[in-house]
Write a protein that holds these residues in place. Structure first.
Motif, PDB file in Angstrom:
ATOM      1  N   THR B  79      33.094  24.780   3.587  1.00 15.18           N
ATOM      2  CA  THR B  79      34.409  24.557   4.198  1.00 15.18           C
ATOM      3  C   THR B  79      34.522  23.162   4.818  1.00 15.18           C
ATOM      4  O   THR B  79      35.614  22.692   5.091  1.00 15.18           O
ATOM      5  N   MET B  80      33.367  22.531   5.010  1.00 20.78           N
ATOM      6  CA  MET B  80      33.381  21.151   5.526  1.00 20.78           C
ATOM      7  C   MET B  80      34.109  20.253   4.520  1.00 20.78           C
ATOM      8  O   MET B  80      34.830  19.326   4.905  1.00 20.78           O
ATOM      9  N   GLU B  81      33.898  20.542   3.227  1.00 15.42           N
ATOM     10  CA  GLU B  81      34.546  19.764   2.169  1.00 15.42           C
ATOM     11  C   GLU B  81      36.068  19.946   2.266  1.00 15.42           C
ATOM     12  O   GLU B  81      36.823  19.002   2.040  1.00 15.42           O
ATOM     13  N   PHE B  82      36.471  21.168   2.608  1.00 16.49           N
ATOM     14  CA  PHE B  82      37.903  21.432   2.781  1.00 16.49           C
ATOM     15  C   PHE B  82      38.453  20.626   3.959  1.00 16.49           C
ATOM     16  O   PHE B  82      39.446  19.915   3.825  1.00 16.49           O
ATOM     17  N   LEU B  83      37.761  20.745   5.110  1.00 13.09           N
ATOM     18  CA  LEU B  83      38.217  20.046   6.316  1.00 13.09           C
ATOM     19  C   LEU B  83      38.343  18.548   6.074  1.00 13.09           C
ATOM     20  O   LEU B  83      39.314  17.920   6.482  1.00 13.09           O
TER      21      LEU B  83
END
Lengths: 310, 236
Positions: B79-83
């Motif tokens: 989800t870091m990639e999303f953020l």
């Protein structure tokens, strides 16, 4: 819309992208093809500004990805290989969160979430916790977050990987319906998917773009040669004699069991199928199957990748 | 600002969606409850000074458990990639996450007000010392949270993040034990870098610029390092 110039990326000493240059126009649907580790995901991550390139530059809508990354991120919707989901959130809460982060105006937020949920057919699970959803639904939630702010560029990294055929079809139809004015970059291992969705194909190998062509042009080139599977019951020798008689039919492989024989053939021209069949019907063999071995794109992809290895 | 608020809200609701938050709250309240009555009974004094010391000690153990997942989990789940591919600045991400954890920690500190009400009802406590003590406790908690976030930004493994936080917090908290073995500049440095020498002033009702600067500098520095780490993807 996208202009990439000599993009190179190193991870340590390993060169993952090697001077990749290309241009993608508005509204194009481009398929990235390549085996695992070819550099597709790295290229996509550079386009989304998640990773910086070691050298070279890329601009999207005139914004330099490295220098104006916030402006770029506003026009890019991205679905990574594993959908980035907060499993403990409900679908609706997650999409609302994504909308807020992606600058959807507060007044339009609810309407936009509703619109995207109906577009991705998520209404029936809107109050469900994401962790409890099937893989297909999770993938659709991932796509929904990618389009929540109506991005003009959509980057999808293997959007159908790991899905069953029904889910696969649903997600593929969803992507097809998203086309409209958007530019879409899609990477996948499922080549038939590219054939159905993309208009242009880029084959990437070891960080280099091997092929960058319109899909129709690529298929026209590859249609000159066709691989077929022939399965017969009866005398193997008879079939081999027929194959020897016809020029431009190449026997690639034979697998035999006690009753059946399986031949992998490469025909120089599709017209040779008729000639081959008319010869075989006169022989004392029963034809069980004669079908295309693989999709033409798959054939092209495999031959190009192998060609380069040689 | 909207984005900071959205991330804060997400972090906070994330805490309350996980059993860890309830376990931490329950354990803290139980220990606090027991020690409160033991201390009051022992001291026969309407003061929360020693109760603050218990709370500070508890923070050393519970804050790493609360902060270990803040960035490490995002990296592990992708989800870091999303953020980081949304149009959100790294500063907003760090601040949003910091405020989320800080508000949860403030909730824990809020328990103190129940016990303050008890001693206010039955005695006449030194209000200034109590409120400055709470401020000191809150600043210390905020510093620990910022350090926890920083350690969580170094790795994608929650256990590694927790261990790193424990190491730093132990050094800051227990450095007081080294003071008697050291003298001169080194001794002064160790004394200043430890949290004990600063919180004891707050507990005594003394709010000094030096102590406030210590905590605020520590928080800002930790958050800057956190931003640097996520900006440069140093966890890779």
């Amino acid at each position: 819309m996208i202009k990439a110039h000599e993009l190179t990326k190193y991870f340590g000493r390993q060169k993952v992208l090697d001077q990749v240059s290309f241009e993608i126009g508005k509204g194009e649907i481009v398929g990235f093809l390549g085996s695992n580790g070819a550099g597709k995901t790295t290229l996509m991550r550079i386009l989304t500004s998640f990773l910086p390139a070691s050298s070279g530059d890329v601009s999207i809508n005139g914004f330099d990805v490295a220098k104006k990354s916030l402006a770029v991120r506003q026009i890019v919707g991205y679905l990574p290989e594993n959908p980035p989901l907060y499993l403990s959130m409900t679908v609706k809460d997650y999409l609302k969160f994504a909308a807020k982060l992606k600058d959807v105006a507060a007044k339009q937020c609810s309407a936009q979430v509703e619109k995207v949920m109906s577009e991705c057919r998520l209404k029936d699970v809107e109050h469900k916790v994401i962790a409890t959803l099937s893989k297909g639904y999770k993938q659709r939630v991932g796509i929904a977050q990618a389009i929540i702010n109506d991005p003009s560029l959509l980057i999808l990294d293997e959007p159908t990987s790991g899905l069953d055929p029904v889910q696969n079809l649903q997600v593929r139809n969803l992507i097809k319906n998203l086309e409209s004015e958007r530019t879409v970059i899609l990477s996948t291992h499922i080549l038939s998917e590219i054939e159905q969705v993309a208009k242009r194909v880029m084959i990437i190998k070891e960080g280099k773009v091997l092929v960058d062509e319109r899909l129709s042009d690529l298929l026209t080139k590859s249609s000159a040669q066709k691989r077929m599977v022939l399965r017969v019951k009866g005398e193997k020798k008879c079939v081999e004699t027929v194959l020897e008689k016809i020029n431009d039919v190449c026997l690639l492989n034979t697998v035999s069991s006690s009753q059946e024989h399986h031949f992998d053939l490469e025909l120089a021209d599709e017209k040779l199928i008729h000639e081959l069949l008319s010869c075989l019907v006169n022989e004392p063999v029963q034809i069980l199957e004669m079908s295309p071995a693989v999709s033409r794109l798959e054939h092209t992809f495999v031959s190009m990748v192998n060609e380069n290895n040689d | 600002m909207t984005k900071i608020f959205a991330i804060t809200q997400k972090e906070l609701s994330g805490y309350f969606r996980s059993p860890m938050a309830y376990i931490v709250l329950l354990v803290t309240m139980s220990i606090f409850h027991v020690f409160f009555f033991i201390i009051i009974d022992h001291n026969q004094e309407a003061t929360l000074r020693d109760v603050f010391a218990v709370m500070e000690f508890l923070f050393v153990f519970i804050v790493p458990l609360l902060t270990m997942k803040v960035f490490a989990e995002e990296k592990a789940t992708g989800t870091m990639e999303f953020l980081m591919t949304t149009p959100t600045t790294n500063t907003a991400i760090v601040l949003g996450k910091f405020f989320g954890s800080l508000i949860f920690m403030t909730t824990i500190i809020g328990v103190i007000f129940v016990y303050y009400a008890i001693i206010e009802f039955y005695g006449s406590p030194d209000r200034l010392a109590t409120f400055s003590g709470i401020l000191g406790l809150w600043l210390e908690g905020a510093l620990f949270v910022a350090i926890g976030l920083m350690a969580s930004s170094w790795t994608r493994n929650q256990m590694v993040a927790a261990i790193c936080t424990y190491l730093i917090l132990f050094m800051l908290y227990f450095s007081v034990t080294l003071e008697k073995f050291l003298s001169g500049t080194l001794g002064a440095l160790v004394s200043y870098s430890g949290v004990w020498s600063h919180t004891k002033n707050f507990s005594a009702g003394l709010i000094t610029l030096s102590d406030v600067t210590y905590f605020v500098t520590g928080i800002v520095l930790s958050l800057l390092i956190t931003r640097y780490c996520i900006e440069n993807r140093l966890w890779r």
